[in-house]
Design an enzyme around this catalytic site. Structure first.
Site, PDB file in Angstrom:
ATOM      1  N   ASP A 195       4.050   2.584  -4.124  1.00 22.12           N
ATOM      2  CA  ASP A 195       3.038   3.346  -4.862  1.00 22.12           C
ATOM      3  C   ASP A 195       2.810   2.629  -6.190  1.00 22.12           C
ATOM      4  O   ASP A 195       3.760   2.444  -6.969  1.00 22.12           O
ATOM      5  CB  ASP A 195       3.564   4.779  -5.097  1.00 22.12           C
ATOM      6  CG  ASP A 195       2.486   5.708  -5.651  1.00 22.12           C
ATOM      7  OD1 ASP A 195       1.668   5.256  -6.478  1.00 22.12           O
ATOM      8  OD2 ASP A 195       2.493   6.888  -5.265  1.00 22.12           O
ATOM      9  N   VAL A 196       1.570   2.242  -6.467  1.00 23.04           N
ATOM     10  CA  VAL A 196       1.306   1.474  -7.694  1.00 23.04           C
ATOM     11  C   VAL A 196       1.515   2.306  -8.968  1.00 23.04           C
ATOM     12  O   VAL A 196       1.576   1.749 -10.061  1.00 23.04           O
ATOM     13  CB  VAL A 196      -0.105   0.854  -7.708  1.00 23.04           C
ATOM     14  CG1 VAL A 196      -0.264  -0.186  -6.613  1.00 23.04           C
ATOM     15  CG2 VAL A 196      -1.194   1.923  -7.613  1.00 23.04           C
TER      16      VAL A 196
ATOM     17  N   LYS B 226     -12.498   3.341 -13.835  1.00 23.12           N
ATOM     18  CA  LYS B 226     -12.952   1.983 -13.522  1.00 23.12           C
ATOM     19  C   LYS B 226     -13.524   1.295 -14.773  1.00 23.12           C
ATOM     20  O   LYS B 226     -13.382   0.081 -14.941  1.00 23.12           O
ATOM     21  CB  LYS B 226     -13.979   2.022 -12.388  1.00 23.12           C
ATOM     22  CG  LYS B 226     -13.391   2.444 -11.035  1.00 23.12           C
ATOM     23  CD  LYS B 226     -12.327   1.466 -10.533  1.00 23.12           C
ATOM     24  CE  LYS B 226     -11.886   1.783  -9.116  1.00 23.12           C
ATOM     25  NZ  LYS B 226     -10.899   0.817  -8.597  1.00 23.12           N
TER      26      LYS B 226
ATOM     27  N   ASP C  47       0.880  -1.175   0.000  1.00 20.72           N
ATOM     28  CA  ASP C  47       0.000   0.000   0.000  1.00 20.72           C
ATOM     29  C   ASP C  47       0.910   1.215   0.000  1.00 20.72           C
ATOM     30  O   ASP C  47       2.049   1.149   0.472  1.00 20.72           O
ATOM     31  CB  ASP C  47      -0.882   0.002   1.269  1.00 20.72           C
ATOM     32  CG  ASP C  47      -2.107   0.909   1.134  1.00 20.72           C
ATOM     33  OD1 ASP C  47      -3.228   0.374   1.050  1.00 20.72           O
ATOM     34  OD2 ASP C  47      -1.943   2.140   1.099  1.00 20.72           O
TER      35      ASP C  47
ATOM     36  N   TYR D   7     -13.314   8.966 -11.696  1.00 19.47           N
ATOM     37  CA  TYR D   7     -13.340   7.651 -11.048  1.00 19.47           C
ATOM     38  C   TYR D   7     -14.070   6.632 -11.935  1.00 19.47           C
ATOM     39  O   TYR D   7     -13.536   5.562 -12.235  1.00 19.47           O
ATOM     40  CB  TYR D   7     -14.040   7.774  -9.690  1.00 19.47           C
ATOM     41  CG  TYR D   7     -14.090   6.487  -8.903  1.00 19.47           C
ATOM     42  CD1 TYR D   7     -12.949   5.985  -8.291  1.00 19.47           C
ATOM     43  CD2 TYR D   7     -15.284   5.760  -8.777  1.00 19.47           C
ATOM     44  CE1 TYR D   7     -13.001   4.799  -7.557  1.00 19.47           C
ATOM     45  CE2 TYR D   7     -15.335   4.578  -8.051  1.00 19.47           C
ATOM     46  CZ  TYR D   7     -14.195   4.110  -7.438  1.00 19.47           C
ATOM     47  OH  TYR D   7     -14.231   2.936  -6.735  1.00 19.47           O
TER      48      TYR D   7
ATOM     49  N   ASN E 142      -5.833  -3.938  -6.292  1.00 21.08           N
ATOM     50  CA  ASN E 142      -6.974  -3.400  -5.539  1.00 21.08           C
ATOM     51  C   ASN E 142      -6.811  -1.942  -5.122  1.00 21.08           C
ATOM     52  O   ASN E 142      -7.794  -1.297  -4.763  1.00 21.08           O
ATOM     53  CB  ASN E 142      -7.172  -4.298  -4.299  1.00 21.08           C
ATOM     54  CG  ASN E 142      -8.133  -3.720  -3.309  1.00 21.08           C
ATOM     55  OD1 ASN E 142      -9.334  -3.627  -3.584  1.00 21.08           O
ATOM     56  ND2 ASN E 142      -7.636  -3.300  -2.150  1.00 21.08           N
TER      57      ASN E 142
HETATM   58  N1  LIG Z   1     -15.618   1.595  -1.021  1.00 21.76           N
HETATM   59  C1  LIG Z   1     -16.421   1.453  -2.079  1.00 21.76           C
HETATM   60  O1  LIG Z   1     -17.622   1.790  -2.041  1.00 21.76           O
HETATM   61  C2  LIG Z   1     -15.893   0.882  -3.347  1.00 21.76           C
HETATM   62  C3  LIG Z   1     -16.799   0.521  -4.355  1.00 21.76           C
HETATM   63  C4  LIG Z   1     -16.318  -0.012  -5.555  1.00 21.76           C
HETATM   64  C5  LIG Z   1     -14.964  -0.187  -5.716  1.00 21.76           C
HETATM   65  N2  LIG Z   1     -14.106   0.167  -4.705  1.00 21.76           N
HETATM   66  C6  LIG Z   1     -12.694  -0.053  -4.946  1.00 21.76           C
HETATM   67  O2  LIG Z   1     -12.176  -0.890  -3.928  1.00 21.76           O
HETATM   68  C7  LIG Z   1     -10.773  -0.662  -3.808  1.00 21.76           C
HETATM   69  C8  LIG Z   1     -10.417  -0.513  -2.343  1.00 21.76           C
HETATM   70  O3  LIG Z   1     -11.060   0.653  -1.855  1.00 21.76           O
HETATM   71  P1  LIG Z   1     -11.542   0.841  -0.322  1.00 21.76           P
HETATM   72  O4  LIG Z   1     -12.987   1.149  -0.361  1.00 21.76           O
HETATM   73  O5  LIG Z   1     -11.012  -0.256   0.527  1.00 21.76           O
HETATM   74  O6  LIG Z   1     -10.865   2.244   0.010  1.00 21.76           O
HETATM   75  P2  LIG Z   1      -9.637   2.595   0.953  1.00 21.76           P
HETATM   76  O7  LIG Z   1      -9.387   4.045   0.744  1.00 21.76           O
HETATM   77  O8  LIG Z   1      -9.935   2.122   2.329  1.00 21.76           O
HETATM   78  O9  LIG Z   1      -8.454   1.718   0.345  1.00 21.76           O
HETATM   79  C9  LIG Z   1      -7.722   2.081  -0.799  1.00 21.76           C
HETATM   80  C10 LIG Z   1      -6.254   1.856  -0.497  1.00 21.76           C
HETATM   81  O10 LIG Z   1      -5.504   2.129  -1.678  1.00 21.76           O
HETATM   82  C11 LIG Z   1      -4.321   2.771  -1.269  1.00 21.76           C
HETATM   83  N3  LIG Z   1      -3.755   3.572  -2.352  1.00 21.76           N
HETATM   84  C12 LIG Z   1      -4.250   4.728  -2.873  1.00 21.76           C
HETATM   85  N4  LIG Z   1      -3.429   5.198  -3.820  1.00 21.76           N
HETATM   86  C13 LIG Z   1      -2.396   4.328  -3.899  1.00 21.76           C
HETATM   87  C14 LIG Z   1      -1.227   4.265  -4.696  1.00 21.76           C
HETATM   88  N5  LIG Z   1      -0.960   5.214  -5.589  1.00 21.76           N
HETATM   89  N6  LIG Z   1      -0.380   3.220  -4.531  1.00 21.76           N
HETATM   90  C15 LIG Z   1      -0.659   2.265  -3.623  1.00 21.76           C
HETATM   91  N7  LIG Z   1      -1.736   2.275  -2.814  1.00 21.76           N
HETATM   92  C16 LIG Z   1      -2.601   3.301  -2.961  1.00 21.76           C
HETATM   93  C17 LIG Z   1      -4.736   3.669  -0.116  1.00 21.76           C
HETATM   94  O11 LIG Z   1      -3.628   4.037   0.688  1.00 21.76           O
HETATM   95  C18 LIG Z   1      -5.746   2.794   0.606  1.00 21.76           C
HETATM   96  O12 LIG Z   1      -5.159   2.057   1.660  1.00 21.76           O
HETATM   97  C19 LIG Z   1     -10.468   0.555  -4.668  1.00 21.76           C
HETATM   98  O13 LIG Z   1      -9.925   0.166  -5.909  1.00 21.76           O
HETATM   99  C20 LIG Z   1     -11.834   1.179  -4.865  1.00 21.76           C
HETATM  100  O14 LIG Z   1     -11.904   1.964  -6.034  1.00 21.76           O
HETATM  101  C21 LIG Z   1     -14.528   0.679  -3.535  1.00 21.76           C
END
Ligand SMILES: NC(=O)c1ccc[n+]([C@@H]2O[C@H](COP(=O)([O-])OP(=O)(O)OC[C@H]3O[C@@H](n4cnc5c(N)ncnc54)[C@H](O)[C@@H]3O)[C@@H](O)[C@H]2O)c1
Length: 260
Positions: free
Chosen positions: A75-76, A172, A37, A168, A102
């Site tokens: 960082d991805v 996606k 992360d 966003y 993810n």
């Molecule tokens: N929460 C929702 O409603 C939802 C719905 C659909 C999809 N998603 C997707 O699920 C995934 C996880 O999201 P979440 O809800 O757990 O949110 P979250 O913010 O809790 O987790 C996302 C994580 O990604 C990390 N991150 C961000 N930019 C980064 C980078 N450049 N390099 C490495 N790590 C990075 C952040 O530090 C964070 O820990 C995401 O891809 C999000 O788009 C979430």
């Protein structure tokens, strides 16, 4: 257990969904986890939740439930950094069976005319290029092995016209399409590529979303808003051998959001 023997690399492991995935992968018998992360503190918290000890970067850290866990912040957006993690998986375990891309960021809550080029770049850089880097490096080691499963986290926002979050949703949608093209291109190499499209489950992503907007989102989910626990099963399925004939799928797990 459904993931017995699997070596899995998971990005975004410090987030809400990432932590739930890491916990479930351990519970399903993964042979090794490589967690990453950009947020080192959040990653440490996931390591601690797994019982991996205070220094999760130490490969000799205690094994949660028998699954060795390596945690390393990256960082991805940095392809080389993602590549080093894939190399680390191979160095420690001799292979990478599952790559879960993810990590993701949401864009500011705003209509298109209020967004900046930087808002667009950040969503595309993290959500699309981040996934692309994971796919490219996973392929580098999975192709010679002629086996592997890549699972990308997309969103129903990439399948429906979701207002106030154009960068966003567009990023996606691109992940869904990239998943399908990669699935076609690498099927003959024995590699499956799928994505999961969750509906909304409240997480850090929604920190800045106004309450009224959350309420309106909740009203659009016939089963109400979800939790990470509602979503992880789809990832386990796609990572597992149960999905051996499934590739190019965008598995919708959204409490009915996209039905109407
Ligand atoms: N929460 C929702 O409603 C939802 C719905 C659909 C999809 N998603 C997707 O699920 C995934 C996880 O999201 P979440 O809800 O757990 O949110 P979250 O913010 O809790 O987790 C996302 C994580 O990604 C990390 N991150 C961000 N930019 C980064 C980078 N450049 N390099 C490495 N790590 C990075 C952040 O530090 C964070 O820990 C995401 O891809 C999000 O788009 C979430």
């Amino acid at each position: 257990m459904r993931l017995d023997g699997k070596v899995i690399l998971l990005t975004g492991a410090g987030g809400l969904l990432g932590r739930a995935l890491a916990e479930r992968f351990v519970a399903e018998g993964a042979a090794g986890l490589i967690l990453t992360d950009a947020d080192a503190a959040a990653l440490d918290a996931t390591g601690a939740a797994l019982g991996a000890g205070p220094d999760p970067g130490d490969a000799a850290a205690p094994d949660p439930g028998g699954t060795p866990v390596i945690s390393e912040a990256a960082d991805v957006r940095d392809s080389d950094a993602v590549g080093r993690l894939v190399d680390r998986a191979v160095a420690e375990h001799g292979r990478l069976d599952v790559m879960v891309n993810n990590a993701g960021v949401v864009s500011p809550n705003g209509r298109i005319h209020n967004l900046t080029p930087e808002d667009w770049r950040r969503a595309i850089d993290v959500n699309l290029f981040g996934v692309l880097h994971g796919i490219e490096h996973a392929l580098r080691v999975m192709r010679p092995a002629r086996s592997g499963s890549i699972v990308n986290t997309a969103s129903v926002a990439g399948m429906t016209a979701w207002p106030y979050a154009a960068p966003y949703g567009v990023s996606k949608a691109a992940v869904i399409h990239l998943t399908k093209v990669a699935a076609v291109e690498y099927a003959r190499d024995g590699i499956r590529v799928n994505c999961v499209c969750p509906g909304v489950f409240p997480s850090n992503m929604h920190r800045d979303v106004p309450e009224a907007a959350m309420e309106s989102l909740a009203a659009k989910h016939p089963f109400g808003l979800g939790t990470p626990a509602d979503v992880v099963g789809a990832f386990v399925y796609l990572a597992s051998d149960d999905a051996r004939w499934t590739t190019g799928s965008a598995v919708v797990v959204d409490g009915g959001y996209s039905l109407p």
